[in-house]
Design an enzyme around this catalytic site. Structure first.
Site, short mmCIF file in Angstrom:
data_model
loop_
_atom_site.label_atom_id
_atom_site.label_comp_id
_atom_site.label_asym_id
_atom_site.label_seq_id
_atom_site.Cartn_x
_atom_site.Cartn_y
_atom_site.Cartn_z
N ASN A 22 20.81 -39.36 11.21
CA ASN A 22 19.99 -40.56 11.01
C ASN A 22 20.58 -41.49 9.95
OD1 ASN A 22 18.43 -39.20 12.82
ND2 ASN A 22 16.53 -39.39 11.67
N ASP B 176 0.85 -1.18 0.00
CA ASP B 176 0.00 0.00 0.00
C ASP B 176 0.89 1.24 0.00
OD1 ASP B 176 -2.23 1.55 0.08
OD2 ASP B 176 -2.76 1.12 2.16
#
Length: 882
Positions: free
Chosen positions: A688, A329
């Site tokens: 992992n 705006d």
């Protein structure tokens, strides 16, 4: 009731009243009650804020969380209760953190909400009555006065100097003068001078109107309803995590199935193989990832708030970091939302006025020379006329009461020491209207009075026959008129709103609005924020296209755009957009940085085209007309100071200070969060991978189980919890705002990142497997304890490799993240407890290790850190050379 197909603005007052079954005496209380039953309360329907239950349920809408729950259930089925409980605790902690943050955001929103209008004054049974605005019904005669909110859509039936701020509805920053005459049917919304709309504010004058629509039937209601047809767009983070989670789940199932199949071929028992399969599934799944992501985003929320961005939904901060287009705006975001006189054009002399805002501080300049306004012929006369011909006044706290435009003129006069004290009061007024485009007041009594006029320069000049030049009135000839007109056009071309003033003494029987003496004109602007240009430039360097999207006039928008560095071209208007097909408009948006006179529908179309073209779009807004666009954009940013409730409720982020620079600061913070999420995700996965290599590798070569399921879960908790979390508070990488936005289609693991994850994880797994293989025949418990502890030590060292993707530890400082140092020390202490504390020894089947064992593990881990540093050095060297 009479019937008519014409819109309300095209009907005269009498027809509007007749159609609504009303009159200037208003409705009777009994009839008002009947209509309230028929039409319902005058309220906008609001989407109910989610309750605690809904917020909690939302935390479980994640593929990875679903995978974790499935793993917990399966662990419970086969009797691994400890594993199941541990996984569920992680899931619940994640949900608790996320829910608490979103609940806090909702509470903060409640503190920001303001009702559109709590009270209204209506005429009922011929008497003015104050009522709750919710009780206004179609046909009510509503009384308007300065400072009031308009409670419903009104067809005006009287207006005296009435001006209304319609910015919340249309985006128009300048108050709109109101009149009562009918208008052509094709008159656009922002030019309907005989209408006043719900949610707008009266800034000057007074009037009355008949309510033609209430509640969701109003223009506010129509646009608020439009926003509900817009579906939320999936955020880049949600999409990437969903893809990652799906792949992790698939890998977990594949690895577990492959290992079980290999075990069956080796003749191992079914129960043992199921146990191993669950162990590997647990090893594959980064249990801590959802919680760490949530906590990192929650920490980022506080960092965002320090940058004046209130995050309503956790992923919004990371999404803001990925934006490639910001639709902003103008008023109050790029500008200060404070009308200011910056130039005064007197006949034969141009004056520059310094100072901004409504504080009467500043001076007057001719060229670069400061001048005393009392010594400039005609300047004091012009400023006195501007004050006399206005209703605005200054407040002690540096604000104004009344129209912002009139306030700017009063402030300019105050800078010259001219106030209302000592000036004559208004005896008679010919009010401003959109048709007249001027306001005239008459002062003095008796036969000789003085008229003062202000208005549009072309209107005022057309009624002047003389000019005040060098302190004396002289005839206004054609040459002088052309010079004055050129000066006015020059100010208008700079985006200034130009207000001219004139006066004339007149006798009874003479027309006070003809034969005036022209005094001059003031150029008024809403000055850009000082930091706006720098913020726009920072956004551009970051590869973000900034587009100003405003309901203001094109000349004003273009001038502000030039001032903040949004190009030198003309603005693309709503009419231009209507004349383009989607292909042409999308092509125009690649170069057009200023869109003016746009509506809510235009904004939706622009956002739809940009998102369809692959952009991540952030959109700012404050009015109800912005709500659909805020909801459709990837990141909707509402104004916290001047925004409406409807806009804030449709947003993802509320801007506390309404400042565009805060959005760019938020982008930097969002990019930091995205980087850090990628860092700990890759760190978790590398850990992992190591566990999979060790456990699966041991099974393939016929070794006993390298790690027990409980040990795997402990490793993930100790190394993937606090250490991964503190990666989320790493400071921003150097040059973070000098790189283009991330590809919205890119995955968290790029091919290069996947290579690094596999190499590091493979190295950790291979070393642990080698240690276990060499020692397990002599002492299985010691070998498994060494493998168990080795994973913890190696992964705690490995975390330092992921502090930066581009800078070495030497460059960023090995101890610059004190939280990481503390987390590593704490995690190591927990592992020491797991090895030496009797209760934990029993739980994890560990035996005490010697000092030599610990030294061996530390020594073996050092090459891992050296390899990571060497990788970064090589990558940086290649990038510099290539």
């Amino acid at each position: 009731m009479a019937d008519s197909s014409a819109p309300w603005h095209a009907r005269d007052q009498a027809e509007a009243l007749l159609t609504l079954g009303s009159c200037e005496e208003g409705l009777s209380p009994a009839e008002a009650g009947v209509r309230l039953e028929r039409y319902g309360e005058n309220r906008l329907d609001r989407e109910e804020a989610p309750g605690p239950g809904a917020i909690i349920i939302r935390q479980f809408r994640s593929t990875l969380v679903a995978v974790l729950i499935a793993a917990a259930v399966f662990s419970l089925i086969i009797g691994e209760t400890v594993d199941a409980v541990a996984i569920l605790i992680i899931v619940l902690m994640n949900a608790a953190f996320g829910a608490a943050q979103e609940w806090q955001a909702e509470k903060a929103m409640e503190a920001l909400r303001r009702m559109l209008g709590l009270q209204a004054v209506v005429v009922r049974g011929g008497a003015e009555t104050g009522i709750d605005a919710a009780a206004v019904v179609p046909g009510d005669i509503v009384v308007l006065d300065t400072g009031m909110k308009v409670p419903a859509d009104l067809r005006l039936i009287s207006a005296t100097s009435l001006q209304v701020d319609e910015a919340p509805l249309t985006g128009e920053s300048v108050p709109v003068g109101k009149a009562v005459l009918p208008l052509p049917e094709e008159t656009p919304l922002m030019e309907r001078a005989n209408m006043a709309y719900m949610g707008t504010a009266v800034v000057n004058g007074r009037g009355r109107g008949v309510a033609v629509a209430t509640g969701m039937a109003t223009e506010f209601g129509r646009i608020a309803g439009l926003s509900r047809t817009v579906r939320d767009i999936e955020t880049p983070l949600a999409r990437r995590l969903a893809v990652l989670s799906t792949r992790i789940g698939q890998i977990a199932l594949f690895v577990a199935a492959a290992v079980v199949l290999a075990g069956l071929l080796q003749g191992r028992g079914a129960y043992e193989l199921v146990l191993i399969g669950v162990s590997l599934a647990v090893a594959v799944i980064p249990e801590g990832l959802p919680a760490v992501v949530t906590l990192t985003l929650a920490i980022g929320v506080r960092a965002m708030l320090r940058r004046n961005c209130l995050i309503r939904h956790l992923p919004a901060s990371e999404t803001l970091g990925a934006v490639s287009v910001i639709g902003t705006d103008k008023t109050g975001t790029l500008t200060k939302n404070e009308m200011t006189v910056t130039a005064i054009a007197l006949p034969g002399r141009d004056i520059r006025v310094s100072g901004t805002g409504y504080a009467p501080m500043g001076g007057f300049f001719v060229g670069e020379r400061a001048v005393d306004p009392a010594e400039v012929p005609g300047l004091s006369a012009f400023l006195r006329a501007a004050v006399i011909c206005s209703h605005a006044s200054l407040t002690p706290d540096g604000g104004i009461i009344g129209s912002p435009t009139e306030g700017a003129l009063v402030v300019a006069a105050a800078k010259a020491g001219i106030g209302r004290d000592g000036l004559p009061g208004i005896e008679e007024e010919l009010s401003f209207s959109s048709a007249r485009k001027r306001m005239t007041v008459i002062v003095g009594k008796g036969e000789r009075r003085i008229a003062y006029m202000k208005g549009g320069p072309e209107i005022v000049l057309a009624r002047c026959t003389a000019v005040l030049a060098d302190g004396a009135a002289r005839s206004l000839d054609t040459e002088t008129l052309e010079v004055l007109a050129a000066g006015v056009e020059g100010m208008a071309g700079e985006g200034l709103r130009v207000i001219a003033a004139a006066y004339r003494p007149f006798d009874d029987g003479e027309d006070p609005e003809e034969g005036l003496v022209y005094l001059g004109a003031a150029g008024i602007q809403d000055p850009p924020r000082e930091e706006a240009r720098e913020a726009v430039e920072r956004a551009r360097k970051a590869g973000i296209n900034v587009i100003m999207i405003t309901g203001d006039a094109s000349l004003t928008a273009a001038a502000v755009g030039r001032a903040v560095g949004l190009g030198q071209g003309e603005a693309l208007t709503g009419a231009d957009i209507d004349g383009m097909d989607d292909t042409s408009l999308l092509a125009a948006l690649k170069s057009a940085n200023i869109l003016a006179r746009v509506t809510a529908e235009h904004k939706l179309r622009v956002i739809g085209l940009l998102t369809g073209d692959g952009h991540i779009v952030a959109m700012t807004g404050d009015g109800v007309n912005d709500a659909p666009a805020l909801k459709k954009a990837h990141v909707g940013i509402a104004m916290g100071v001047k925004g409406t409730d409807v806009a804030r409720e449709a947003s993802d982020i509320v801007l506390v200070d309404d400042n565009f620079a805060s959005i760019v600061a938020g982008v930097e913070e969002g990019r930091r969060e995205a980087d850090n999420i990628a860092k700990f995700t890759r760190y978790l996965l590398s850990s992992n991978v190591g566990e999979i290599v060790a456990v699966a590798g041991g099974l393939v070569v016929g070794l006993p189980l390298v790690l027990l399921p409980a040990q795997i879960l402990w490793v993930n908790l100790v190394t993937d919890g606090a250490t991964a979390l503190v990666l989320g508070v790493e400071p921003a990488e150097r040059g973070i705002m000098r790189r283009p936005p991330a590809d919205p289609g890119a995955e968290i693991l790029s091919s290069r990142a996947m290579t690094a994850v596999l190499l590091i994880g493979g190295w950790i797994g291979a070393v642990v497997l080698l240690i276990f293989a060499l020692l397990q025949e002599a002492d299985l418990d010691r070998a498994r304890t060494l493998a168990f502890t080795g994973f913890v030590v190696f992964e705690l060292i490995n975390v330092f490799n992921f502090r930066s993707f581009s800078s070495t530890l030497r460059e960023i400082g090995p101890f610059s993240n004190r939280y990481l140092v503390a987390a590593v020390a704490g995690s190591l202490a927990l592992q020491v407890a797991a090895v030496y504390h009797p209760i934990l020894q029993a739980a994890f089947r560990t035996v005490p290790l010697s000092v030599g064992d610990w030294a061996l593990l530390v020594l073996i881990s050092l090459p891992l850190l050296a390899a990571g540093e060497g990788w970064k050095w090589a990558v940086k060297r290649r990038e510099k050379s290539g």
